[in-house]
Write a protein that holds these residues in place. Sequence first.
Motif, PDB file in Angstrom:
ATOM      1  N   VAL A 382       0.171  -7.674   4.513  1.00 34.08           N
ATOM      2  CA  VAL A 382       0.722  -6.957   3.595  1.00 34.08           C
ATOM      3  C   VAL A 382      -0.163  -6.438   2.780  1.00 34.08           C
ATOM      4  N   GLY A 383       0.139  -5.575   1.787  1.00 31.34           N
ATOM      5  CA  GLY A 383      -0.806  -5.049   0.788  1.00 31.34           C
ATOM      6  C   GLY A 383      -1.035  -3.561   0.923  1.00 31.34           C
ATOM      7  N   GLU A 384      -1.417  -3.329   2.190  1.00 32.83           N
ATOM      8  CA  GLU A 384      -2.243  -1.911   2.329  1.00 32.83           C
ATOM      9  C   GLU A 384      -1.829  -1.581   3.833  1.00 32.83           C
ATOM     10  N   TRP A 410       6.074  -3.881   1.241  1.00 33.02           N
ATOM     11  CA  TRP A 410       6.832  -4.033  -0.288  1.00 33.02           C
ATOM     12  C   TRP A 410       5.994  -3.913  -1.422  1.00 33.02           C
ATOM     13  N   GLN A 411       6.463  -4.206  -2.461  1.00 31.25           N
ATOM     14  CA  GLN A 411       5.752  -4.117  -3.887  1.00 31.25           C
ATOM     15  C   GLN A 411       6.300  -5.095  -4.789  1.00 31.25           C
ATOM     16  N   THR A 412       5.353  -5.404  -5.873  1.00 28.41           N
ATOM     17  CA  THR A 412       5.601  -6.143  -7.054  1.00 28.41           C
ATOM     18  C   THR A 412       7.114  -6.050  -7.302  1.00 28.41           C
ATOM     19  N   ILE A 512       3.645   3.839   6.710  1.00 30.69           N
ATOM     20  CA  ILE A 512       3.276   4.031   5.277  1.00 30.69           C
ATOM     21  C   ILE A 512       2.062   4.841   5.195  1.00 30.69           C
ATOM     22  N   GLY A 524      -6.051  -4.522  -1.421  1.00 34.55           N
ATOM     23  CA  GLY A 524      -4.765  -5.156  -1.534  1.00 34.55           C
ATOM     24  C   GLY A 524      -4.494  -5.007  -2.904  1.00 34.55           C
TER      25      GLY A 524
END
Length: 648
Positions: A382-384, A410-412, A512, A524
């Motif tokens: 996750v993150g990048e 996904w995202q915050t 992405i 990230g």
Amino acid sequence: MSQVFEPNREFSRDARIKNMCEFKELRLQAEEDFEGYWDKMAKEKIDWFEPYDTVLDESNAPFYKWFNGGKLNVTHQCLGRHLKTRKNKAAIIWEGEDGSKRIITYLQLYYRVNRLANLLKNKFNIKKGDRVVLYLPMIPEAAFAMLACAKIGAIHSIVFGGFSADALRDRVQDAQAKLVITADGAFRRGKPYMLKPVVDEALKEGCECCSKVLIVQRNFEDIDYVPGRDYVYNEMIMNESQHCDPEPMDAEDPLFLLYTSGSTGKPKGVQHSSAGYILWAQYTMEHVFDVKENDTFWCTADVGWITGHTYIVYGPLAMGATTIMYEGVPTYPDVGRWWKMIEEHRVNQFYTAPTAIRLLHKLGQDEPAKHDLSSLKVLGTVGEPINPDAWMWYYNEIGGGKCSIVDTWWQTETGGHMITPLPGATPIKPGSATFPLPGIMAEIIDEDGNPTPKGEKGFLCITKPWPSMIRTIWGDPDRFVKSYFGDCKKDGKPVYFSGDGAMYDDDGYIIITGRTDDVINVSGHRLGTAEIEAVLGHHVNVAEVAVVGKPDAIKGECIFAYIVLKGEDTIGEEIEMIQELNKLITKEIGNIAKLDGILFVPGLPKTRSGKIMRRILRSIAKSEAITQDTSTLEDPSVVTTIEKLFNR
Ligand code: WTA
């Protein structure tokens, strides 16, 4: 075209979603009866105190309401309801960097949370709706504090320990927090580090809202205590009762705020709801990681980020799983630390960031082979974006070629996974997050709202609301609407734009391609270039500045600044300037935003109307050919000058 890896057959047989037919069936159900789909899920998964009236209320879009009228408490979902069947099961297995361990059962966690909830209520007068800032290291007390807030209906706002006093102050002020919960410090790379002095500095001025600080003693280093303001958790907690009734919360009552960077202005306090968020945390734990009753789940994120919120604390506990929490860095005492921990705890699902995989690959290519990693069933990232090299190493060396990799996008703001493989069903490809989860209407569209053809980049949008979506930006509803619903439209209606670019490959898999706005992703961590520029602009000798992301083999991106200095006499003082500018960044944001490269330039490429052409600067930093038309620039020659300086 990249290789496709089918899920492990044996794993699929026992998985919740066993093949693409089942996955497509779910997707179809959600498409045919959108509300019915979520209704079923919410009824099945949440232990409601009182039922809701409506599934989705769109009357005030984009301020959507989910499960309105329903009452619940997230801690009942995460703790209370498990006591019947899991009271002696390990809820949290914590490992300190020094190897010390704490195992906290569901019953023990329940009691700890209750004691702290009582303390917050009785001694600090924290009430439903009050904000509490947590500035804590990776210790179980961070989870206790989150859940204690949730128990009494207070809204927590965690500030990552790498942020500076100035950044912490901004967040305390913006949320008008009444209390800060912190620790004396913790351990990192074998040495103690401090947090409490940062809180002292942050609260020095302008934080009248916050009159109390609760301190967890972790490293027992000497710290100053402000009488009447500072209290020691370890002493006070003993006197509180271990019983506490949960506050009945409305489905839409905020559970927490989490500040994140945007492309403009100051950080945004992303506000999440109670019911929609916890539903999503649990649903994705079950489907994306396919965690089973006896499994041990480990997410290596920090609780200061959304990944830590959803996949160390809320998700695993909501489903009654065992979650691992590790205090330190992956390279202490050596680069085999994580693999040793996986072996020792017999970890079944492991979730980390591409940057860590790249680092451990580079520093300790042969380390994994020294450990028995056969307990692993699912690997996550996750993150990048993850590069195929790192993906293959993760797949073969960590997963032994038998574990699916769930590359979760996904995202915050989304609260939990949105686009991701399902480990028992989805044939995976290195570098692709594959498909949206059932019920998530993700689309890649162009400027006119039309779907982009395969192979062409577009804007990644979510065209229907989802339960765990951001509800608003704390204190700034207009910014919420503008930031997320201002750029993209579908059928003339504003839709949620993620800020990311993406494209479909030939098989319709989603790739992405990274941020399309001025947000950069360093290891990230999301950082706004505007925030960094504002800080650098405070230096007396800086006339102009533009910050962009530059590719980095380990961090993914690093921070690169183009700086125009004031006056001739500063030329030659560049080395000192670099140090001074980094000091400024460390003070106003924190170490995580340190500059990796600075280029002093005579001017910046600007349009005649004075707008900085960042795309050109990005291309230079990436050593890409400049494809933009530079003839419309105020001074086109500046581009060649900058390129020469860059390549010097
Ligand atoms: C990026 C982290 C590629 C993306 C959960 C997004 C990703 C931002 C992926 C959110 C992924 C996250 N592949 N890029 N699997 N996951 N991103 O809010 O640019 O810290 O917008 O949330 O990270 O970062 P945030």
